[in-house]
Structures are given as structure tokens and as C-alpha cells.
Design a protein around this motif. Sequence first.
Motif, PDB file in Angstrom:
ATOM      1  N   THR A  35      25.192 -13.904 -46.272  1.00  0.00           N
ATOM      2  CA  THR A  35      24.997 -15.245 -45.719  1.00  0.00           C
ATOM      3  C   THR A  35      25.869 -15.450 -44.488  1.00  0.00           C
ATOM      4  O   THR A  35      25.424 -15.992 -43.469  1.00  0.00           O
ATOM      5  N   ASP A  36      27.121 -14.984 -44.561  1.00  0.00           N
ATOM      6  CA  ASP A  36      28.015 -15.103 -43.414  1.00  0.00           C
ATOM      7  C   ASP A  36      27.550 -14.219 -42.261  1.00  0.00           C
ATOM      8  O   ASP A  36      27.625 -14.608 -41.093  1.00  0.00           O
ATOM      9  N   VAL A  37      27.076 -13.016 -42.583  1.00  0.00           N
ATOM     10  CA  VAL A  37      26.589 -12.112 -41.541  1.00  0.00           C
ATOM     11  C   VAL A  37      25.387 -12.727 -40.837  1.00  0.00           C
ATOM     12  O   VAL A  37      25.289 -12.700 -39.599  1.00  0.00           O
ATOM     13  N   ARG A  38      24.458 -13.292 -41.585  1.00  0.00           N
ATOM     14  CA  ARG A  38      23.282 -13.917 -40.975  1.00  0.00           C
ATOM     15  C   ARG A  38      23.682 -15.077 -40.067  1.00  0.00           C
ATOM     16  O   ARG A  38      23.120 -15.238 -38.976  1.00  0.00           O
ATOM     17  N   ARG A  39      24.648 -15.882 -40.523  1.00  0.00           N
ATOM     18  CA  ARG A  39      25.106 -17.008 -39.708  1.00  0.00           C
ATOM     19  C   ARG A  39      25.746 -16.496 -38.419  1.00  0.00           C
ATOM     20  O   ARG A  39      25.492 -17.024 -37.324  1.00  0.00           O
ATOM     21  N   TRP A  40      26.560 -15.442 -38.547  1.00  0.00           N
ATOM     22  CA  TRP A  40      27.198 -14.866 -37.369  1.00  0.00           C
ATOM     23  C   TRP A  40      26.164 -14.287 -36.421  1.00  0.00           C
ATOM     24  O   TRP A  40      26.240 -14.494 -35.206  1.00  0.00           O
ATOM     25  N   ARG A  41      25.204 -13.562 -36.959  1.00  0.00           N
ATOM     26  CA  ARG A  41      24.177 -12.950 -36.107  1.00  0.00           C
ATOM     27  C   ARG A  41      23.383 -14.008 -35.357  1.00  0.00           C
ATOM     28  O   ARG A  41      23.033 -13.826 -34.177  1.00  0.00           O
ATOM     29  N   LYS A  42      23.061 -15.108 -36.011  1.00  0.00           N
ATOM     30  CA  LYS A  42      22.300 -16.169 -35.347  1.00  0.00           C
ATOM     31  C   LYS A  42      23.062 -16.712 -34.148  1.00  0.00           C
ATOM     32  O   LYS A  42      22.498 -16.870 -33.054  1.00  0.00           O
ATOM     33  N   ALA A  43      24.355 -16.979 -34.328  1.00  0.00           N
ATOM     34  CA  ALA A  43      25.158 -17.497 -33.224  1.00  0.00           C
ATOM     35  C   ALA A  43      25.298 -16.466 -32.108  1.00  0.00           C
ATOM     36  O   ALA A  43      25.208 -16.796 -30.914  1.00  0.00           O
ATOM     37  N   GLU A  44      25.516 -15.205 -32.488  1.00  0.00           N
ATOM     38  CA  GLU A  44      25.664 -14.140 -31.490  1.00  0.00           C
ATOM     39  C   GLU A  44      24.359 -13.939 -30.725  1.00  0.00           C
ATOM     40  O   GLU A  44      24.358 -13.727 -29.506  1.00  0.00           O
ATOM     41  N   ARG A  45      23.256 -14.013 -31.428  1.00  0.00           N
ATOM     42  CA  ARG A  45      21.929 -13.855 -30.817  1.00  0.00           C
ATOM     43  C   ARG A  45      21.710 -14.918 -29.732  1.00  0.00           C
ATOM     44  O   ARG A  45      21.281 -14.606 -28.612  1.00  0.00           O
ATOM     45  N   GLU A  46      22.009 -16.154 -30.060  1.00  0.00           N
ATOM     46  CA  GLU A  46      21.806 -17.241 -29.094  1.00  0.00           C
ATOM     47  C   GLU A  46      22.695 -17.060 -27.869  1.00  0.00           C
ATOM     48  O   GLU A  46      22.262 -17.287 -26.729  1.00  0.00           O
ATOM     49  N   LYS A  47      23.938 -16.627 -28.092  1.00  0.00           N
ATOM     50  CA  LYS A  47      24.856 -16.406 -26.981  1.00  0.00           C
ATOM     51  C   LYS A  47      24.371 -15.282 -26.064  1.00  0.00           C
ATOM     52  O   LYS A  47      24.388 -15.413 -24.833  1.00  0.00           O
ATOM     53  N   LEU A  48      23.914 -14.184 -26.659  1.00  0.00           N
ATOM     54  CA  LEU A  48      23.483 -13.031 -25.870  1.00  0.00           C
ATOM     55  C   LEU A  48      22.194 -13.311 -25.110  1.00  0.00           C
ATOM     56  O   LEU A  48      22.032 -12.868 -23.968  1.00  0.00           O
ATOM     57  N   LEU A  53      19.493 -14.500 -19.932  1.00  0.00           N
ATOM     58  CA  LEU A  53      18.706 -15.404 -19.103  1.00  0.00           C
ATOM     59  C   LEU A  53      19.497 -15.915 -17.905  1.00  0.00           C
ATOM     60  O   LEU A  53      18.911 -16.328 -16.895  1.00  0.00           O
ATOM     61  N   ALA A  54      20.827 -15.899 -18.013  1.00  0.00           N
ATOM     62  CA  ALA A  54      21.655 -16.373 -16.902  1.00  0.00           C
ATOM     63  C   ALA A  54      21.651 -15.401 -15.728  1.00  0.00           C
ATOM     64  O   ALA A  54      21.948 -15.792 -14.593  1.00  0.00           O
ATOM     65  N   ALA A  55      21.321 -14.137 -15.977  1.00  0.00           N
ATOM     66  CA  ALA A  55      21.213 -13.155 -14.890  1.00  0.00           C
ATOM     67  C   ALA A  55      20.002 -13.509 -14.033  1.00  0.00           C
ATOM     68  O   ALA A  55      18.973 -13.958 -14.547  1.00  0.00           O
ATOM     69  N   GLU A 193      23.867  -3.816 -20.144  1.00  0.00           N
ATOM     70  CA  GLU A 193      25.258  -3.608 -20.539  1.00  0.00           C
ATOM     71  C   GLU A 193      25.917  -4.896 -21.014  1.00  0.00           C
ATOM     72  O   GLU A 193      26.781  -4.871 -21.884  1.00  0.00           O
ATOM     73  N   LEU A 194      25.515  -6.022 -20.453  1.00  0.00           N
ATOM     74  CA  LEU A 194      26.123  -7.293 -20.840  1.00  0.00           C
ATOM     75  C   LEU A 194      25.830  -7.662 -22.294  1.00  0.00           C
ATOM     76  O   LEU A 194      26.408  -8.615 -22.826  1.00  0.00           O
ATOM     77  N   GLN A 195      24.947  -6.909 -22.948  1.00  0.00           N
ATOM     78  CA  GLN A 195      24.585  -7.186 -24.338  1.00  0.00           C
ATOM     79  C   GLN A 195      25.397  -6.365 -25.346  1.00  0.00           C
ATOM     80  O   GLN A 195      25.148  -6.458 -26.544  1.00  0.00           O
ATOM     81  N   ARG A 196      26.353  -5.584 -24.866  1.00  0.00           N
ATOM     82  CA  ARG A 196      27.140  -4.768 -25.796  1.00  0.00           C
ATOM     83  C   ARG A 196      28.104  -5.651 -26.581  1.00  0.00           C
ATOM     84  O   ARG A 196      28.773  -6.524 -26.020  1.00  0.00           O
ATOM     85  N   ILE A 197      28.180  -5.392 -27.888  1.00  0.00           N
ATOM     86  CA  ILE A 197      29.057  -6.135 -28.786  1.00  0.00           C
ATOM     87  C   ILE A 197      29.778  -5.146 -29.701  1.00  0.00           C
ATOM     88  O   ILE A 197      29.323  -4.013 -29.889  1.00  0.00           O
ATOM     89  N   PRO A 198      30.909  -5.527 -30.291  1.00  0.00           N
ATOM     90  CA  PRO A 198      31.680  -4.586 -31.116  1.00  0.00           C
ATOM     91  C   PRO A 198      30.977  -4.152 -32.393  1.00  0.00           C
ATOM     92  O   PRO A 198      31.187  -3.036 -32.876  1.00  0.00           O
ATOM     93  N   THR A 199      30.151  -5.016 -32.983  1.00  0.00           N
ATOM     94  CA  THR A 199      29.473  -4.672 -34.232  1.00  0.00           C
ATOM     95  C   THR A 199      28.344  -5.651 -34.490  1.00  0.00           C
ATOM     96  O   THR A 199      28.297  -6.730 -33.882  1.00  0.00           O
ATOM     97  N   ILE A 200      27.415  -5.271 -35.378  1.00  0.00           N
ATOM     98  CA  ILE A 200      26.448  -6.227 -35.914  1.00  0.00           C
ATOM     99  C   ILE A 200      26.688  -6.413 -37.410  1.00  0.00           C
ATOM    100  O   ILE A 200      25.899  -7.035 -38.094  1.00  0.00           O
ATOM    101  N   TYR A 201      27.808  -5.860 -37.917  1.00  0.00           N
ATOM    102  CA  TYR A 201      28.069  -5.816 -39.352  1.00  0.00           C
ATOM    103  C   TYR A 201      26.867  -5.170 -40.046  1.00  0.00           C
ATOM    104  O   TYR A 201      26.127  -5.818 -40.772  1.00  0.00           O
ATOM    105  N   PRO A 202      26.638  -3.860 -39.809  1.00  0.00           N
ATOM    106  CA  PRO A 202      25.435  -3.191 -40.317  1.00  0.00           C
ATOM    107  C   PRO A 202      25.256  -3.352 -41.812  1.00  0.00           C
ATOM    108  O   PRO A 202      26.218  -3.266 -42.584  1.00  0.00           O
ATOM    109  N   GLN A 203      24.015  -3.581 -42.200  1.00  0.00           N
ATOM    110  CA  GLN A 203      23.627  -3.714 -43.594  1.00  0.00           C
ATOM    111  C   GLN A 203      22.770  -2.505 -43.978  1.00  0.00           C
ATOM    112  O   GLN A 203      22.275  -1.777 -43.108  1.00  0.00           O
TER     113      GLN A 203
END
Length: 219
Positions: A35-48, A53-55, A193-203
Motif C-alpha cells: 500500500t505504501d509502495v503504491r502510494r509512493w509510486r503514484k506520487a513519483e509518477r505524477e512528478k516524473l 512535459l516541462a521539457a 535521463e531526467l526520469q532516472r530514480i533511485p528505485t521503484i521498490y521492486p515487487q
Amino acid sequence: MIDDRDDEGPTQYASPPCFMHELDPTYQMPLSDWTDVRRWRKAEREKLIGARLAASADARAAMAARIAESLDNLIGDIGGRMVSLYWPFRGEPDLRGWMASVNERGGRTALPVVIEKGQPLVFRAYAPGDRLEKGVWNIPIPAEGDPVLPDIVISPMVGIAPGNYRLGYGGGFYDRTLAAMPFRALVIGVGYELQRIPTIYPQPHDIPMSEVVTEVYGA
């Protein structure tokens, strides 16, 4: 973790109890609950997606051209091979020109089609000029044609993590599709390259890409 519904707990901190994020900006708090991973992924997805789109359109076009060059170098002779691509959506690398070149060089191309929520994608053959219709999220899909099995799957990435893990849009379509294919295709994730992140907390259900290609290099 502290339950975010408990805003008036007995202990209040002037700053978060863990200070690693202040020492190392790339530090990620460990998450173990899905549940926490899904919440984190949703926020990270929107940010990325927002960063993508800002490019500017010109910058994205230049990056897509370099990605296309790297794909040619990685794949080599395309003759006789079936490549599944995608119709660009929300700032994704636009590889439609490269798709046309694949067909000109003796390869064949396909597009993914969402048939039903929670089910694998179906690939339908498509070449520039074929008739399209609106699919899920109004993304164009081939209007007709029998399913095909691609030798190479080009998958757009919202986030790019170590181990070639892909953060997608959250529907799980590519993971289900790759798991259901009768053979292991060459799966190439593409992004900036601007989409690189440290992890997705792989499942356990997350399937890494065979390769990842950005505008800087293929890794």
C-alpha cells in the motif's frame, strides 16, 4: 512508519526523525508495505510526468532522435523482425519516424492494444498509413488485424530505476503481457535521463527490461 491519519500523536518532531534525506538527496526511505509502495509510486509518477512535459517540444524531439539512433545500434539488422512500439502519450519519446524506418528497412511493426483491465496487452500489426481508432485514454490503436507476437518490445518508461526496472502508469499491463508471452522477447525500455530514480521498490510482479535506452546512452 507513522500513520498519516494520526496528525495529533503524542510525539511531534520539528523535522522528520530520519535525516538521511538531508545528507543524501537520493536517499529513499525503505518501504515494505505494498500500500505504501503504491502510494509512493503514484506520487513519483505524477512528478516524473510533470518533469517530462516541462521539457520543450524541441528538446523532446532532439532526445527522441538520439534514442532512435541508439535503438539502431542496439538492435542491428531489423530485416524480418517484428517490433512493437507505442503511440506517444504525455511527452513520451516520439518514435513514429523510427517506426516508419523499420518498415522501410524490411522490418514489421505493431502497436499494443488494451483489451480489458487486468489482462495482458494484445499486439496488432501496424504500419504508418494503416487505419487507426481511439483506444483507452484516446490513444490511437490499429482498427483491425489479428494479434501478432513481436520479437522486440519497445516500452515507454515513466521512471527508470537501477536493474532496468520500469515505473509505468500503474495498470500493470506490460508486466502481465511479458509474463504471458510464450517466449522472452527483447524488451527495451525507452525514456529520458531526467526520469532516472533511485528505485521503484521492486515487487515480485515487476519484470525488468532487457535493456534501457535514453538520449544519453543505452544501459
